[in-house]
Enzyme design. Structure first.
Site, short mmCIF file in Angstrom:
data_model
loop_
_atom_site.label_atom_id
_atom_site.label_comp_id
_atom_site.label_asym_id
_atom_site.label_seq_id
_atom_site.Cartn_x
_atom_site.Cartn_y
_atom_site.Cartn_z
N GLY A 7 1.51 6.99 -4.82
CA GLY A 7 1.89 6.49 -6.00
C GLY A 7 0.59 5.40 -6.03
N GLN A 55 -3.85 -1.71 -9.39
CA GLN A 55 -4.67 -1.39 -8.09
C GLN A 55 -6.04 -0.91 -8.43
OE1 GLN A 55 -1.04 1.00 -6.55
NE2 GLN A 55 -1.92 0.24 -4.53
N CYS A 113 0.93 0.56 1.31
CA CYS A 113 0.47 0.50 0.21
C CYS A 113 -1.27 0.74 0.34
CB CYS A 113 0.42 -0.84 -0.51
SG CYS A 113 -0.05 -1.25 -2.15
N LEU A 114 -1.84 1.26 -0.54
CA LEU A 114 -3.20 1.51 -0.48
C LEU A 114 -4.10 0.15 -0.63
CD1 LEU A 114 -3.77 4.78 -2.58
CD2 LEU A 114 -3.70 4.48 -0.14
N HIS A 144 8.58 0.60 -5.87
CA HIS A 144 7.18 0.01 -5.32
C HIS A 144 6.16 -0.06 -6.44
CE1 HIS A 144 4.06 -0.35 -2.09
NE2 HIS A 144 3.51 -0.20 -3.15
N GLU A 145 5.92 1.03 -7.05
CA GLU A 145 4.74 0.99 -8.29
C GLU A 145 5.32 -0.01 -9.45
OE1 GLU A 145 2.06 2.33 -7.37
OE2 GLU A 145 3.10 3.56 -5.45
N HIS A 181 4.25 -3.34 -8.84
CA HIS A 181 2.79 -3.90 -9.02
C HIS A 181 2.43 -4.18 -10.37
CE1 HIS A 181 0.89 -2.45 -5.34
NE2 HIS A 181 1.32 -1.39 -5.35
CO CO Z 1 1.60 -0.28 -3.54
#
Ligand code: CO
Length: 155
Positions: A46, A51, A89-90, A131-132, A135
């Protein structure tokens, strides 16, 4: 298509509440393509627009079931149950943590062509959606995790 630069924890854009998407135009569609390419490039499941430096309410998700979901102005409209599981998470490389999330969620969103959709998600997809969407409100999983660990401790 292009791979975009992923912002890392500490970048101010990751702490901001994102703005609603105003125009569903070619620019947005091309941005969504770039988000998906970036997510796949870095083996994410995701990615949220902040991000990659854009403070707008858009996310892409593919938990590996061959379905790419693009959600514009997504809103969780129902929740059920509770589950704790590991997340990464990236934007927070090398760190993983146990996060409590709703077990099932219903999410309503707009597609890139302006269609309204409703999705009922459970398990990993429900976790990823939550989670997304966090953000988009400037929340990272490390802000809400019950515990955190470094990747190296797993080896
Ligand atoms: Co993330």
């Amino acid at each position: 298509m292009a791979v975009l630069e992923v912002q890392k924890a500490g970048a101010p854009v990751l702490k901001k509440v994102s703005e609603p998407v105003k125009r569903l135009d070619g620019k947005l569609r091309s941005f969504l393509d770039d988000m998906a390419e970036t997510m796949y490039k870095f083996d994410g499941i995701g990615l949220a627009a902040p991000q990659v430096g854009r403070s707008i309410r858009a996310v892409v998700i593919d938990i590996g079931d061959g379905r790419l979901l693009e959600m514009i102005i997504p809103v969780i409209t129902a929740r059920e149950g509770m589950a704790v599981d590991s997340e990464g998470c990236l934007s927070v490389p090398g760190i993983f943590g146990e996060v409590e999330r709703s077990e099932k969620v219903t999410v309503e969103y707009t597609t890139r062509y302006g269609k309204k959709r409703k999705l009922e998600a459970d398990k990993l997809l429900a976790r990823c959606v939550q989670h997304e969407l966090d953000h988009l409100d400037g929340v990272l999983f490390i802000d809400v995790a019950k515990s955190l660990r470094q990747e190296t401790e797993e080896a």
